[in-house]
Motif scaffolding. Structure first.
Motif, PDB file in Angstrom:
ATOM      1  N   TYR A  96      35.033  41.730  49.219  1.00  0.00           N
ATOM      2  CA  TYR A  96      35.167  40.287  49.440  1.00  0.00           C
ATOM      3  C   TYR A  96      34.732  39.592  48.153  1.00  0.00           C
ATOM      4  N   LEU A  97      35.650  39.589  47.196  1.00  0.00           N
ATOM      5  CA  LEU A  97      35.326  39.119  45.856  1.00  0.00           C
ATOM      6  C   LEU A  97      36.049  37.839  45.470  1.00  0.00           C
ATOM      7  N   ASP A  98      37.112  37.515  46.146  1.00  0.00           N
ATOM      8  CA  ASP A  98      38.009  36.474  45.649  1.00  0.00           C
ATOM      9  C   ASP A  98      38.182  35.296  46.595  1.00  0.00           C
ATOM     10  N   GLY A  99      37.313  35.174  47.582  1.00  0.00           N
ATOM     11  CA  GLY A  99      37.441  34.063  48.504  1.00  0.00           C
ATOM     12  C   GLY A  99      38.644  34.199  49.406  1.00  0.00           C
ATOM     13  N   THR A 100      39.075  33.082  49.977  1.00  0.00           N
ATOM     14  CA  THR A 100      40.209  33.097  50.893  1.00  0.00           C
ATOM     15  C   THR A 100      41.520  33.082  50.119  1.00  0.00           C
ATOM     16  N   LEU A 101      42.434  33.946  50.512  1.00  0.00           N
ATOM     17  CA  LEU A 101      43.784  34.011  49.950  1.00  0.00           C
ATOM     18  C   LEU A 101      44.742  33.696  51.085  1.00  0.00           C
ATOM     19  N   PRO A 102      45.287  32.493  51.128  1.00  0.00           N
ATOM     20  CA  PRO A 102      45.961  32.034  52.352  1.00  0.00           C
ATOM     21  C   PRO A 102      47.293  32.700  52.656  1.00  0.00           C
ATOM     22  N   GLY A 103      47.954  33.270  51.660  1.00  0.00           N
ATOM     23  CA  GLY A 103      49.281  33.807  51.895  1.00  0.00           C
ATOM     24  C   GLY A 103      49.359  35.304  51.697  1.00  0.00           C
ATOM     25  N   ASP A 104      50.524  35.865  52.026  1.00  0.00           N
ATOM     26  CA  ASP A 104      50.768  37.279  51.729  1.00  0.00           C
ATOM     27  C   ASP A 104      50.699  37.529  50.228  1.00  0.00           C
ATOM     28  N   LEU A 105      51.237  36.584  49.441  1.00  0.00           N
ATOM     29  CA  LEU A 105      51.195  36.640  47.983  1.00  0.00           C
ATOM     30  C   LEU A 105      50.650  35.315  47.477  1.00  0.00           C
ATOM     31  N   ASN A 106      49.691  35.379  46.563  1.00  0.00           N
ATOM     32  CA  ASN A 106      48.986  34.186  46.113  1.00  0.00           C
ATOM     33  C   ASN A 106      48.981  34.113  44.599  1.00  0.00           C
ATOM     34  N   HIS A 107      49.441  32.987  44.057  1.00  0.00           N
ATOM     35  CA  HIS A 107      49.480  32.791  42.606  1.00  0.00           C
ATOM     36  C   HIS A 107      48.068  32.768  42.042  1.00  0.00           C
ATOM     37  N   VAL A 108      47.766  33.675  41.124  1.00  0.00           N
ATOM     38  CA  VAL A 108      46.486  33.697  40.424  1.00  0.00           C
ATOM     39  C   VAL A 108      46.760  33.775  38.932  1.00  0.00           C
ATOM     40  N   THR A 109      45.785  33.376  38.134  1.00  0.00           N
ATOM     41  CA  THR A 109      45.987  33.338  36.684  1.00  0.00           C
ATOM     42  C   THR A 109      45.378  34.525  35.957  1.00  0.00           C
ATOM     43  N   ARG A 110      44.532  35.280  36.657  1.00  0.00           N
ATOM     44  CA  ARG A 110      43.934  36.452  36.000  1.00  0.00           C
ATOM     45  C   ARG A 110      43.478  37.466  37.034  1.00  0.00           C
ATOM     46  N   VAL A 111      43.310  38.689  36.577  1.00  0.00           N
ATOM     47  CA  VAL A 111      42.757  39.770  37.396  1.00  0.00           C
ATOM     48  C   VAL A 111      41.290  39.922  37.033  1.00  0.00           C
ATOM     49  N   ASN A 112      40.443  39.708  37.998  1.00  0.00           N
ATOM     50  CA  ASN A 112      39.006  39.816  37.775  1.00  0.00           C
ATOM     51  C   ASN A 112      38.550  41.195  38.241  1.00  0.00           C
ATOM     52  N   SER A 113      38.699  42.189  37.373  1.00  0.00           N
ATOM     53  CA  SER A 113      38.344  43.557  37.743  1.00  0.00           C
ATOM     54  C   SER A 113      37.786  44.299  36.533  1.00  0.00           C
ATOM     55  N   ASN A 114      36.696  45.005  36.763  1.00  0.00           N
ATOM     56  CA  ASN A 114      36.119  45.859  35.716  1.00  0.00           C
ATOM     57  C   ASN A 114      36.152  47.327  36.118  1.00  0.00           C
ATOM     58  N   ARG A 115      37.046  47.693  37.056  1.00  0.00           N
ATOM     59  CA  ARG A 115      37.140  49.082  37.512  1.00  0.00           C
ATOM     60  C   ARG A 115      37.697  49.968  36.385  1.00  0.00           C
ATOM     61  N   PRO A 116      37.276  51.222  36.333  1.00  0.00           N
ATOM     62  CA  PRO A 116      37.914  52.153  35.384  1.00  0.00           C
ATOM     63  C   PRO A 116      39.389  52.297  35.713  1.00  0.00           C
ATOM     64  N   HIS A 117      40.197  52.569  34.683  1.00  0.00           N
ATOM     65  CA  HIS A 117      41.631  52.613  34.927  1.00  0.00           C
ATOM     66  C   HIS A 117      42.220  53.995  34.649  1.00  0.00           C
TER      67      HIS A 117
END
Length: 382
Positions: free
Chosen positions: A48-69
């Motif tokens: 639960y990192l990104d708050g409420t996402l009201p739709g199936d697909l939600n316009h965002v401007t960046r990916v906030n992730s520091n997971r290894p890739h």
């Protein structure tokens, strides 16, 4: 690759029949229609990192992730799409190219917009970004071309039934025998059944040391019944322990008649056909590579769509390790129960892939990717 949504649709009520409904639940359901929320105390990788996402697909401007890739399989899988489909190459080729450049530049999620890439985050069924990951795989069965000894359980090609075909029980009684439909004989009735659930798989002909891919040819037209649910209802396997491994272990401890009685609770039956190559072909007509392709809801993720996903990492017992790994995946397959915020991750072929896929029922965050302009622009629109 015509198949069930994921292997555990052998037990859809036990593990939820877990297609996302596309609606945010107001409270955890009390039925077994969603295995996840029935056990809120169980840690399945929800974030639960990104708050409420009201739709199936939600316009965002960046990916906030520091997971290894781990992006090493994206290049080979995207190249197969470009090589095998002119239509998808035309639509997604530029996007794949820029994603491969981004990988070569270090693969920092925060820098995706610098490469002209737009982002839409999936809301998931809870509308807090939790997308359900399940898994499927390609089994490998040891078979013989001729019936003999312990190799006595046939795999059938599609018969001409003139309507609805015989039930599983009728097929076990031999109604299709000696009609030239046998593709081989295995020594395990439960392995045949699990290949049936997958809808395709590999067989190894021991006489000639030949590996052959058997693709989906059709079904007998009877309704599907969950044997996992039957085992749970009978008290044979606890719901929380239900998995591919649990079904196999149960069957291995029982007599032939007991296993036959169990699987015949499911009258549905899948027929196979030999394929000219050993490529595992998804619904998009593209060979699938393990941990690089997903089955998805075409309404949200049309075939060929690349996604960035925080994939949950499990231990060998199928427990979430507390970690996720960023992967680039491509939607190249579909499944009957793969809807909304639910992805089915292809794990590859063989026993290990089957065990790994069988444990998968966990959550991760997912971003649909597109370019700032062109045919994949505005990925949040569908």
């Amino acid at each position: 690759m015509k198949r069930r949504a994921c292997w555990w649709l052998a037990i859809p009520l036990a593990l939820g029949g877990c297609a996302g409904s596309g609606e945010a639940p107001k409270k955890p359901p009390k039925s077994e229609s969603c295995f996840v929320d029935c056990n809120p105390q169980e840690n399945l990788g929800r974030q639960y990192l990104d708050g409420t996402l009201p739709g199936d697909l939600n316009h965002v401007t960046r990916v906030n992730s520091n997971r290894p890739h781990n992006f090493r399989m994206f290049g080979p899988q995207s190249q197969l799409v470009v090589d095998r489909s002119k239509r998808m190459a035309s639509r997604y080729g530029d996007l794949y190219y820029k994603l491969n450049r981004w990988i070569a530049g270090g693969g920092d999620p925060a820098r995706l917009p610098n490469y002209g890439i737009s982002l839409a985050q999936m809301g998931g069924a809870d509308r807090q970004g939790n997308v359900l990951f399940t898994g499927y795989f390609s089994p490998v069965l040891e078979v013989r071309r001729q019936k003999g000894g312990e190799f006595k359980y046939p795999l059938y090609a599609m018969p001409n039934c003139g309507g609805r075909c015989p039930s599983r029980a009728e097929i076990h009684q031999g109604v299709l025998a000696n009609r030239g439909l046998e593709l081989g004989y295995s020594k395990s009735l439960i392995d045949n059944f699990l290949m049936d659930v997958q809808g395709s798989g590999f067989v190894h002909y021991g006489e000639t040391d030949q590996l052959q891919y058997l693709g989906y040819a059709g079904k007998n037209g009877h309704s599907y019944v969950s044997i996992g649910r039957v085992l749970i209802d009978r008290g044979e396997v606890p719901k929380e322990k239900m998995s591919l491994k649990a079904i196999k272990e149960w069957a291995d401890s029982k007599s032939e008649s007991e296993v036959k009685e169990l699987v015949e609770n499911n009258p549905s039956y899948v027929f196979f056909q030999r394929r000219p190559t050993n490529d595992v072909i998804g619904a998009a007509g593209i060979p699938l590579l393990g941990m690089a392709a997903v089955a998805a809801d075409k309404r949200l993720l049309p075939m060929g769509t690349p996604i960035l996903a925080e994939v949950p990492l499990l231990d060998k017992e199928g427990n979430w390790t507390g970690r996720h790994e960023l992967r680039l995946l491509i939607a190249l397959d579909t499944g009957g129960a793969v809807k909304g915020g639910h992805l089915d991750l292809y794990h590859g072929m063989g026993e290990k892939a089957g065990l790994d896929a069988g444990h998968y029922k966990h959550f991760g965050r997912v971003w649909k990717l597109g370019l700032h302009s062109g045919p994949t622009a505005a990925p949040w629109v569908y």
